[in-house]
Design a protein around this motif. Structure first.
Motif, PDB file in Angstrom:
ATOM      1  N   LEU A   1       0.827  -1.211   0.000  1.00 45.09           N
ATOM      2  CA  LEU A   1       0.000   0.000   0.000  1.00 45.09           C
ATOM      3  C   LEU A   1       0.861   1.262   0.000  1.00 45.09           C
ATOM      4  CD1 LEU A   1      -2.813  -1.081   2.465  1.00 45.09           C
ATOM      5  CD2 LEU A   1      -3.052  -0.646   0.025  1.00 45.09           C
ATOM      6  N   VAL A   2       1.948   1.252   0.762  1.00 43.27           N
ATOM      7  CA  VAL A   2       2.848   2.411   0.774  1.00 43.27           C
ATOM      8  C   VAL A   2       3.395   2.647  -0.627  1.00 43.27           C
ATOM      9  CG1 VAL A   2       5.058   3.263   1.614  1.00 43.27           C
ATOM     10  CG2 VAL A   2       3.449   2.212   3.204  1.00 43.27           C
ATOM     11  N   ARG A   3       3.854   1.569  -1.265  1.00 36.03           N
ATOM     12  CA  ARG A   3       4.408   1.703  -2.606  1.00 36.03           C
ATOM     13  C   ARG A   3       3.334   2.114  -3.614  1.00 36.03           C
ATOM     14  NH1 ARG A   3       7.054   2.675  -5.129  1.00 36.03           N
ATOM     15  NH2 ARG A   3       7.684   1.084  -6.617  1.00 36.03           N
ATOM     16  N   MET A   4       2.136   1.566  -3.465  1.00 29.38           N
ATOM     17  CA  MET A   4       1.072   1.888  -4.411  1.00 29.38           C
ATOM     18  C   MET A   4       0.711   3.370  -4.341  1.00 29.38           C
ATOM     19  SD  MET A   4      -0.619   0.263  -6.759  1.00 29.38           S
ATOM     20  CE  MET A   4      -0.944  -1.434  -6.368  1.00 29.38           C
ATOM     21  N   LYS A   5       0.647   3.919  -3.134  1.00 31.94           N
ATOM     22  CA  LYS A   5       0.325   5.344  -2.990  1.00 31.94           C
ATOM     23  C   LYS A   5       1.454   6.219  -3.540  1.00 31.94           C
ATOM     24  CE  LYS A   5      -0.959   4.768   1.334  1.00 31.94           C
ATOM     25  NZ  LYS A   5      -1.382   5.065   2.716  1.00 31.94           N
ATOM     26  N   GLU A   6       2.692   5.751  -3.414  1.00 28.77           N
ATOM     27  CA  GLU A   6       3.796   6.477  -4.024  1.00 28.77           C
ATOM     28  C   GLU A   6       3.624   6.543  -5.538  1.00 28.77           C
ATOM     29  OE1 GLU A   6       7.299   4.416  -2.835  1.00 28.77           O
ATOM     30  OE2 GLU A   6       7.295   5.191  -0.774  1.00 28.77           O
ATOM     31  N   GLU A   7       3.188   5.433  -6.112  1.00 33.84           N
ATOM     32  CA  GLU A   7       3.004   5.409  -7.564  1.00 33.84           C
ATOM     33  C   GLU A   7       1.780   6.206  -7.993  1.00 33.84           C
ATOM     34  OE1 GLU A   7       5.304   4.598  -9.442  1.00 33.84           O
ATOM     35  OE2 GLU A   7       6.512   3.798  -7.806  1.00 33.84           O
ATOM     36  N   PHE A   8       0.761   6.260  -7.145  1.00 28.42           N
ATOM     37  CA  PHE A   8      -0.369   7.153  -7.420  1.00 28.42           C
ATOM     38  C   PHE A   8       0.136   8.596  -7.506  1.00 28.42           C
ATOM     39  CE2 PHE A   8      -4.253   4.605  -5.703  1.00 28.42           C
ATOM     40  CZ  PHE A   8      -3.979   3.607  -6.629  1.00 28.42           C
ATOM     41  N   CYS A   9       0.979   8.963  -6.576  1.00 32.30           N
ATOM     42  CA  CYS A   9       1.557  10.308  -6.569  1.00 32.30           C
ATOM     43  C   CYS A   9       2.359  10.545  -7.850  1.00 32.30           C
ATOM     44  CB  CYS A   9       2.440  10.482  -5.336  1.00 32.30           C
ATOM     45  SG  CYS A   9       3.453  11.983  -5.344  1.00 32.30           S
ATOM     46  N   ASN A  10       3.187   9.582  -8.220  1.00 35.42           N
ATOM     47  CA  ASN A  10       3.986   9.720  -9.436  1.00 35.42           C
ATOM     48  C   ASN A  10       3.100   9.897 -10.668  1.00 35.42           C
ATOM     49  OD1 ASN A  10       6.491   9.561  -8.187  1.00 35.42           O
ATOM     50  ND2 ASN A  10       6.553   7.318  -8.307  1.00 35.42           N
ATOM     51  N   ALA A  11       2.020   9.114 -10.723  1.00 36.94           N
ATOM     52  CA  ALA A  11       1.096   9.222 -11.858  1.00 36.94           C
ATOM     53  C   ALA A  11       0.436  10.595 -11.888  1.00 36.94           C
ATOM     54  CB  ALA A  11       0.048   8.122 -11.773  1.00 36.94           C
ATOM     55  N   ALA A  12       0.075  11.107 -10.708  1.00 38.84           N
ATOM     56  CA  ALA A  12      -0.559  12.422 -10.640  1.00 38.84           C
ATOM     57  C   ALA A  12       0.391  13.532 -11.080  1.00 38.84           C
ATOM     58  CB  ALA A  12      -1.050  12.682  -9.219  1.00 38.84           C
ATOM     59  N   ILE A  13       1.680  13.362 -10.822  1.00 37.89           N
ATOM     60  CA  ILE A  13       2.681  14.338 -11.289  1.00 37.89           C
ATOM     61  C   ILE A  13       2.722  14.347 -12.819  1.00 37.89           C
ATOM     62  CG2 ILE A  13       5.170  14.785 -11.399  1.00 37.89           C
ATOM     63  CD1 ILE A  13       5.270  13.674  -8.469  1.00 37.89           C
ATOM     64  N   VAL A  14       2.715  13.161 -13.403  1.00 36.41           N
ATOM     65  CA  VAL A  14       2.820  13.044 -14.859  1.00 36.41           C
ATOM     66  C   VAL A  14       1.557  13.542 -15.551  1.00 36.41           C
ATOM     67  CG1 VAL A  14       3.081  11.399 -16.766  1.00 36.41           C
ATOM     68  CG2 VAL A  14       4.442  11.132 -14.678  1.00 36.41           C
ATOM     69  N   THR A  15       0.391  13.275 -14.931  1.00 34.50           N
ATOM     70  CA  THR A  15      -0.871  13.574 -15.624  1.00 34.50           C
ATOM     71  C   THR A  15      -1.055  15.055 -15.907  1.00 34.50           C
ATOM     72  OG1 THR A  15      -3.178  12.869 -15.693  1.00 34.50           O
ATOM     73  CG2 THR A  15      -2.472  13.945 -13.684  1.00 34.50           C
ATOM     74  N   LYS A  16      -0.377  15.927 -15.171  1.00 33.58           N
ATOM     75  CA  LYS A  16      -0.460  17.363 -15.443  1.00 33.58           C
ATOM     76  C   LYS A  16       0.029  17.677 -16.860  1.00 33.58           C
ATOM     77  CE  LYS A  16      -1.967  19.025 -11.486  1.00 33.58           C
ATOM     78  NZ  LYS A  16      -3.222  19.820 -11.404  1.00 33.58           N
ATOM     79  N   TYR A  17       0.979  16.855 -17.348  1.00 29.55           N
ATOM     80  CA  TYR A  17       1.541  17.094 -18.667  1.00 29.55           C
ATOM     81  C   TYR A  17       0.888  16.235 -19.751  1.00 29.55           C
ATOM     82  CZ  TYR A  17       5.088  19.970 -16.470  1.00 29.55           C
ATOM     83  OH  TYR A  17       5.731  20.974 -15.787  1.00 29.55           O
ATOM     84  N   THR A  18       0.240  15.144 -19.352  1.00 31.55           N
ATOM     85  CA  THR A  18      -0.425  14.318 -20.369  1.00 31.55           C
ATOM     86  C   THR A  18      -1.844  14.803 -20.659  1.00 31.55           C
ATOM     87  OG1 THR A  18      -1.143  12.770 -18.637  1.00 31.55           O
ATOM     88  CG2 THR A  18       0.897  12.246 -19.814  1.00 31.55           C
ATOM     89  N   THR A  19      -2.521  15.332 -19.663  1.00 30.47           N
ATOM     90  CA  THR A  19      -3.913  15.740 -19.850  1.00 30.47           C
ATOM     91  C   THR A  19      -4.094  16.704 -21.020  1.00 30.47           C
ATOM     92  OG1 THR A  19      -4.492  15.309 -17.537  1.00 30.47           O
ATOM     93  CG2 THR A  19      -5.893  16.851 -18.750  1.00 30.47           C
ATOM     94  N   PRO A  20      -3.276  17.763 -21.161  1.00 31.33           N
ATOM     95  CA  PRO A  20      -3.482  18.683 -22.288  1.00 31.33           C
ATOM     96  C   PRO A  20      -3.293  18.029 -23.650  1.00 31.33           C
ATOM     97  CG  PRO A  20      -2.054  19.668 -20.607  1.00 31.33           C
ATOM     98  CD  PRO A  20      -2.195  18.229 -20.261  1.00 31.33           C
ATOM     99  N   ILE A  21      -2.536  16.940 -23.710  1.00 34.26           N
ATOM    100  CA  ILE A  21      -2.303  16.267 -24.992  1.00 34.26           C
ATOM    101  C   ILE A  21      -3.613  15.763 -25.581  1.00 34.26           C
ATOM    102  CG2 ILE A  21      -1.179  14.269 -26.090  1.00 34.26           C
ATOM    103  CD1 ILE A  21       1.053  14.513 -24.030  1.00 34.26           C
ATOM    104  N   PHE A  22      -4.496  15.295 -24.702  1.00 33.86           N
ATOM    105  CA  PHE A  22      -5.722  14.653 -25.166  1.00 33.86           C
ATOM    106  C   PHE A  22      -6.926  15.591 -25.175  1.00 33.86           C
ATOM    107  CE2 PHE A  22      -3.159  11.532 -22.682  1.00 33.86           C
ATOM    108  CZ  PHE A  22      -2.644  10.848 -23.767  1.00 33.86           C
TER     109      PHE A  22
END
Length: 1334
Positions: A860-881
């Motif tokens: 769970l600790v690792r999964m939440k870390e990856e949720f955070c990482n995904a949320a960081i990336v999505t700021k730059y992917t969202t405008p693409i679509f």
């Protein structure tokens, strides 16, 4: 003047100095600002060059990223060229200044909006939220400066690199889910709706006896979700609640259900129907009158005159605003997502007018109710529907609303009949959503009083002639068209307030399996950590784990139950916008991958990531792993269950910077060693204490290789090592595994438990020694995690990431698919069987390994870390679509995805058919040459031979004719008649509109299609096998065996005998025996499956008086054999099956006559004909049809009750009324006979049945008179749903005239069943008018 000037000189100089300082300060500031802008531009350029080059040179693996287009982004010259082209590096000072002013204007506007809307918050929270908003605006405006290529490049970096890049550009904020959850903020945000996370202690909506009726909606033990609107909008649905003297605590339960609906765009109208207890009404309704002042959704109406329930509802209908309307009585309850699913269904299925779901009854009586609109015309005779049907308001108004004259009941039924009469009908969703509070008898006079009920029914037939002449409208959900369009428009909005982080879990279904268990554990951990979890499933399935997942969240959407396939993607868009998810998490769902482009285009905001368990090279070029790396550009993050799998996907083209490994953890506090289970399961399953126990837990499909499991056990057994094994799990290969275990003689050592609850799985695993899983494909098996956590070592396949968990110090791995695979497994199992001490050591080390780094908390600790990482990336992917071109493209991709799924559903049956044909056409493997062991007689006595036998070691014979042909050519077999396939006729229904295929389920009794010509399914050669020196062992089937073989005969899919009990019994010797025994010893089994075998050996029994007959030691067998069939008492031998049947006995015969076994419930025509002739002969009766000339004896109509049946099931609820109905319609020349259903077939009953023209009764052993009824006797069988059709089969074989009165809503295990009187009356009138007169 001078004096004044002199006097104030100091003040003037001070003022001038101040002005000068202000001028200098202004000028210096201006220069600094402009200078900073220029410097910042250079700084940005420098930092971007640094970060881009740093990123591209040094990724996580220190390897260049190979894209799907085979481009290597490691050329620094290309980077510099790209940098020169960047628009954001070439902005002039004026553009920067304009941007700064634009940003400031945005800040002012947003701040003003925040100040206006953030009421009831303290100042610190205001400032904190304002700061977050400002930071988001700054970041969004910063990101807007990049083009798509630049955004794609930045989003391909490591999340840490992106964070550093942001910081270098003064963007210091992280996504909210990267921060610790602030419970004070949540309390402030949720206010009165605040709750502590709850995991329901037991499954919710579990079928049958396990249903927990105390888990009503919104009680303290039910899972929570904060449903509250972001803003009040026009209602889409109106809830009507008439109030009349209801206690406040009861109404409070209903209130929680209404206010806790996931669809918050409702209007709740409470109608006080002039309650006589004014004090109670005033105190109860005050809360709602106060609430309506601040919540515009709530309205309280006071009626000046009591109008009754239908009148009160009509008063609410007049002022309702909702497009849809539902009546919810003040003491009833609904589940949280009911209205949302109902409105979505009706919005997207315009052909339907009404919608409801399954019902749970509570209060005075507990029950579940699965009837509804699908019961069709049955609703014309008896109400099958519940009051909480959601209706289209316009239609309800057009047909005139509720009938206000029906004040004491029937008003609900009446509205459904009125709807049907006007061409409207509904749909019942296969989920429990309505909780109906059952009142004590007497509350509803018209329903409880049969006379009033019949009067209403008569009036309804006269009033609703259209419905009763044509039936209710036959509306079905439309099938999916080829290339069916995907509609983008969201039919309604439902913007929910959000105070906690939220995740949407998108999976194919909720079934028993390792991936599903991981999803459950993961969801449970997120809930306990303060997240709100929603679950949506994409595939049509039973979803047997729905009750488990309902323990975690009420926000569950099995989309095929209420949404068209082509509407699933837009429903998900609606759901994402409604809940404002932070993360959309998908796993093992093909459809979810197909929807990804559509979701990214239409539901921007959340981070999108997937979790992959394993690769499947032989399925779709890698299976879900292939979908993962193929969808890389659409995903913000890909998480893998093992490093092996991650590297597999990277090698196939996945960007390593967007991937991570999160091992499947196990709840080491839940799965703990339980040494007491070792003794418990050994005693339960009859296993020896000091022997290796192997457990195999898997869905039995080809990738799990159950055939390898069986073959390894066979070889270990042949090597002489002792063990016992357990197989847990169902699947397509369960029957095949069962056949293999029996054929190889392992039935006594291997127990197949099938699908069992997960709690029991843990019991059997913890009580075992070795967990065996020879899969062809795995990620890292969750089942192995669980086994190791319980101190059980693993022997498994070296696939996926298994080697990361099962290391040589804790278990064994074998490479699958090699020529030596089975040999290696066999050697390992043999070694473990020989060294139980080593097994125990491996178990201890396995537990230690789990406790050091493999717990679910780590996951769970690792999964939440990856949720955070995904949320960081999505700021730059969202405008693409977020553009029209991609939106239109994504729609077409969704159409193709839906078409792909439709084609699979269409073609899969053909594929399965082809596969089965291939199996049938494949020649069988060469059979091993079997040589019989020499006979131990007469050197040894039967008792000595018997004591030395091990039943599990005996050679299994499944076909006696094959045994004679290939092994024992000396065996004497006398061939009798060949029982050919004969044509059976459908039972008749009085209701001509009822189709047999709708009531008599497919494959019931070997029938694939209930047309009017149904072949008998089991043609076979009848025989008598003469087996020398045979034993019949104790047990539940009377199995025959000798010194080296055991006859576990099989016909089609039916297993006729099971292994005898292990206990050694007293041997009773006989010279000649004929055994009628077969599996089970109930009355029905005896007369249908065992007694007809008597016809095969009648000639032998009459010629040879030494032959004795072996029957079960039960009273009905004695009555039939001695009293009715007149066999001498000394010729009957009574068989004791085993424990509980007095002393244990085994029977030995010098010669045993074994007749052809009868497939359960399928006696052949010839055997039944001969048996009936024998009954008549032995009781001096004439079998002909014209023996009613004796005027002293009238023909009989016999009613067969179950009042004295041994089984408590299927008692007739309204038996007195049935008898009176039969008597009232009885022709003058007939007598009525009541038989109480006692389990006997004595001479008196045979004689009375010989004069019977009509036999009537509930299905079951009480219909035994059918066996001695004359040809053309009419049988009227009261038949519940999905019936056991043994008596119809016997009736058809005996050429009787079979009718059925179908009873919906009740099954074989129902204790009390009401028979529909009108249907019985209609059936009797048809028979008396037509059949009897003939």
């Amino acid at each position: 003047m001078y004096q004044i000037f002199k006097k104030n000189l100091f003040v003037i100089l001070l003022f001038i100095t101040l002005i000068f300082h202000i001028f200098l300060l202004y000028k210096y500031s201006n220069i600094t600002i402009n200078s900073n802008i220029d410097n910042q531009e250079d700084k940005i350029k420098e930092q971007q060059e640094h970060f881009i080059q740093h990123h591209l040179k040094h990724d996580i693996q220190q390897k260049p990223h190979k894209s799907q287009h085979n481009l290597i982004y490691s050329n620094e010259g290309n980077i510099n060229d790209n940098l020169k082209k960047r628009k954001f590096l070439n902005k002039n000072k004026n553009q920067k200044e304009k941007l700064q002013i634009h940003n400031n204007n945005n800040y002012n506007n947003i701040n003003q909006l925040l100040i206006d809307n953030l009421n009831n918050k303290n100042k610190n929270n205001k400032q904190k939220e304002e700061k977050i908003k400002r930071e988001e605006i700054i970041q969004n405006n910063f990101i807007k400066q990049f083009n798509i290529e630049e955004l794609d490049e930045i989003s391909s970096w490591q999340p840490k690199t992106i964070v550093d890049f942001n910081k270098g550009n003064s963007i210091n904020t992280l996504p909210e889910i990267c921060k610790e959850i602030d419970n004070d903020l949540i309390k402030q945000c949720e206010g009165d709706n605040y709750y502590q996370p709850v995991i329901t202690p037991t499954p919710v909506f579990e079928e049958g006896a396990k249903m927990n009726y105390s888990l009503k909606p919104h009680t303290k033990d039910r899972a929570k979700f904060a449903y509250y609107p972001r803003e009040f909008v026009e209602p889409i649905i109106t809830i009507l609640t008439p109030y009349y003297n209801i206690l406040p605590e009861i109404l409070e339960e209903t209130t929680k259900c209404v206010m806790g609906q996931s669809l918050q765009n409702f209007e709740w109208i409470i109608i006080n129907d002039c309650s006589p207890n004014k004090t109670l009404a005033q105190s109860t309704l005050k809360k709602f009158k106060d609430l309506q002042l601040v919540d515009p959704r709530i309205k309280v109406i006071e009626l000046e005159k009591n109008k009754g329930l239908p009148g009160a509802r009509n008063a609410g209908i007049k002022i309702s605003k909702g497009k849809y309307i539902v009546s919810l009585d003040p003491d009833d309850l609904i589940e949280s997502t009911y209205l949302e699913k109902a409105v979505w269904f009706l919005e997207t299925h315009k052909e339907f007018t009404l919608f409801n779901a399954w019902t749970i009854g509570f209060g005075h009586k507990h029950y579940t109710w699965q009837n509804g609109y699908h019961n069709g015309d049955r609703n014309l005779l008896e109400n099958q529907l519940t009051v909480v049907s959601v209706m289209r308001t316009e239609v309800l108004r057009n047909i005139g609303g509720f009938n206000e004259s029906l004040r004491t009941g029937m008003e609900d039924w009446d509205i459904w009949l009125k709807m049907a009469d006007n061409g409207h009908w509904g749909y019942t969703m296969e989920e429990y959503h309505f909780w109906y509070r059952v009142s004590p008898p007497g509350k509803w006079a018209d329903i409880d009083d049969q006379t009033k009920f019949q009067n209403y029914l008569a009036n309804a037939k006269a009033k609703y002639k259209n419905a009763y002449s044509k039936g209710v409208p036959k509306i079905k959900r439309p099938p999916q068209d080829k290339m069916e369009a995907v509609v983008d428009e969201i039919p309604f909005t439902n913007n929910l307030k959000k105070c906690r982080p939220r995740v949407l879990i998108l999976i194919p279904y909720m079934e028993v399996g390792g991936a599903d268990q991981f999803n459950y554990n993961f969801a449970q951990g997120m809930v306990l950590d303060g997240w709100e979890v929603s679950i949506a499933t994409t595939k049509q399935a039973d979803n047997k784990w729905f009750p488990q997942f309902a323990r975690l969240t009420p926000d569950i959407f099995v989309m095929p139950r209420f949404s068209k396939m082509t509407d699933q993607c837009r429903f998900l868009v609606y759901l994402i916008k409604s809940r404002q998810f932070d993360v959309v998490y998908l796993s093992n769902s093909e459809q979810a991958y197909h929807y990804l482009s559509y979701l990214r285009a239409n539901a921007p905001g959340p981070a999108y990531l997937d979790y992959t368990h394993s690769e499947t090279p032989k399925w779709k070029d890698g299976g879900y792993a292939r979908y993962s790396f193929g969808s890389e550009k659409l995903l913000d993050r890909s998480i893998f269950a093992s490093e092996h799998l991650r590297q597999y996907c990277i090698n196939r083209g996945h960007n390593p910077n967007k991937t991570a490994t999160v091992l499947i953890g196990i709840d080491s506090e839940k799965y703990v060693p339980k040494p007491e289970n070792r003794a418990l399961i050994r005693k339960e399953l009859g296993f020896p204490d000091n022997v290796l126990v192997i457990v195999f837990v898997a869905r039995l499909e080809s990738e799990k290789q159950p055939e390898v499991f069986a073959e390894v056990l066979r070889r270990v057994d042949r090597m002489g090592y002792d063990f016992r094994a357990i197989s847990i799990g169902g699947g397509l290969l369960l029957d095949s595994l069962n056949e293999t275990i029996i054929r190889t003689g392992l039935a006594d050592k291997v127990k197949l438990l099938g699908n069992i609850p997960n709690t029991l799985v843990s019991k059997y695993v913890s009580g075992s020694d070795v967990f065996f899983l020879p899969s062809k494909v795995e990620g890292i098996s969750l089942a192995i995690y669980e086994a190791m956590s319980q101190g059980v070592c693993a022997v498994s396949a070296k696939v996926g990431g298994q080697a990361e968990l099962v290391t040589p110090d804790v278990g064994y791995l074998v490479v699958p698919g090699t020529p030596t695979e089975v040999d290696e497994y066999t050697e390992i199992m043999a070694d473990l069987a020989a060294n139980l001490t080593h097994v125990a050591e491996l178990g201890k080390k396995s537990l230690e390994k789990i406790l050091n780094g493999f717990s679910v908390k780590d996951t769970l600790v690792r999964m939440k870390e990856e949720f955070c990482n995904a949320a960081i990336v999505t700021k730059y992917t969202t405008p693409i679509f977020s553009n029209n071109i991609f939106s239109k493209y994504s729609n077409e991709i969704s159409v193709l995805g839906h078409e792909y799924e439709r084609s699979i559903d269409e073609l899969l049956p053909l594929w399965n058919q082809m596969t089965n044909l291939q199996k049938q056409c494949t020649p069988p493997p060469p059979e091993e040459n079997v040589i019989r062991k020499p006979s131990p007689y007469p050197i040894y006595q039967p008792q000595e031979v018997y004591k030395g036998l091990n039943h599990s070691k005996l050679r299994v014979v499944t076909d006696i004719l094959v045994e004679k042909q290939k092994v024992d050519k000396k065996m004497k077999i006398v061939l009798k008649d060949f029982q050919d396939s004969f044509i059976r006729r459908n039972p008749k229904f009085a209701n001509k509109n009822l189709k047999h295929n709708d009531f008599l389920h497919q494959y019931n009794h070997g029938v694939e299609n209930w047309n009017d010509q149904i072949p008998y399914p089991n043609p076979q050669q009848e025989y008598i096998a003469y087996i020398p020196h045979a034993f019949i062992g104790s047990g539940d089937s009377g199995t025959v065996f000798d010194w080296e073989r055991i006859f576990l005969l099989k016909k089609s899919t039916y297993q006729m005998f099971t292994l005898p009990a292990d206990e050694k019994c007293q041997v009773i010797k006989h010279k000649k025996l004929v055994s009628l025994l077969q599996l089970y010893f109930s009355f029905s089994n005896f007369i249908i499956d065992q007694l007809p075998k008597l016809s095969t050996v009648l000639d032998e029994l009459l010629l040879d008086k030494e032959i004795k007959i072996l029957v079960p030691r039960v009273e009905f067998a004695k009555i039939i054999m001695v009293d009715t069939l007149k066999f001498p008492e000394h010729r009957i031998v009574y068989f004791n099956p085993g424990p509980g049947w007095e002393e244990c006995k085994a029977y030995y015969a010098e010669t045993l006559l074994l007749p052809t076994p009868i497939p359960p419930g399928n006696p052949s025509r010839e055997s039944l004909f001969k048996l009936r002739e024998f009954f008549y002969k032995q009781n001096n009766l004439i079998l002909g049809n014209d023996d009613f000339n004796d005027n002293t004896k009238k023909p009989i109509i016999m009613y067969c009750s179950r009042i004295n049946s041994a089984s408590p099931q299927r008692k007739v609820q309204n038996e007195k009324e049935i008898i009176n109905t039969i008597k009232s319609l009885l022709p003058n020349n007939f007598d009525f006979y009541f038989w109480d259903g006692s389990e006997n077939l004595n001479s008196t009953l045979v004689e009375i049945t010989s004069r019977t023209k009509v036999i009537i009764g509930m299905t079951g052993s009480n219909l035994a008179p059918i066996l001695v009824a004359k040809p053309n006797t009419i049988v009227i069988e009261f038949m519940h749903e999905n019936p056991w059709l043994a008596y119809w089969s016997a009736s058809s074989a005996l050429e009787l005239n079979h009718w059925m009165v179908p009873i919906m809503g009740h099954g074989h295990e129902s204790n009390s069943i009401p028979v529909p009187i009108e249907e019985l009356t209609k059936t009797l009138n048809l028979i008396f008018d037509e059949e009897i007169k003939k």
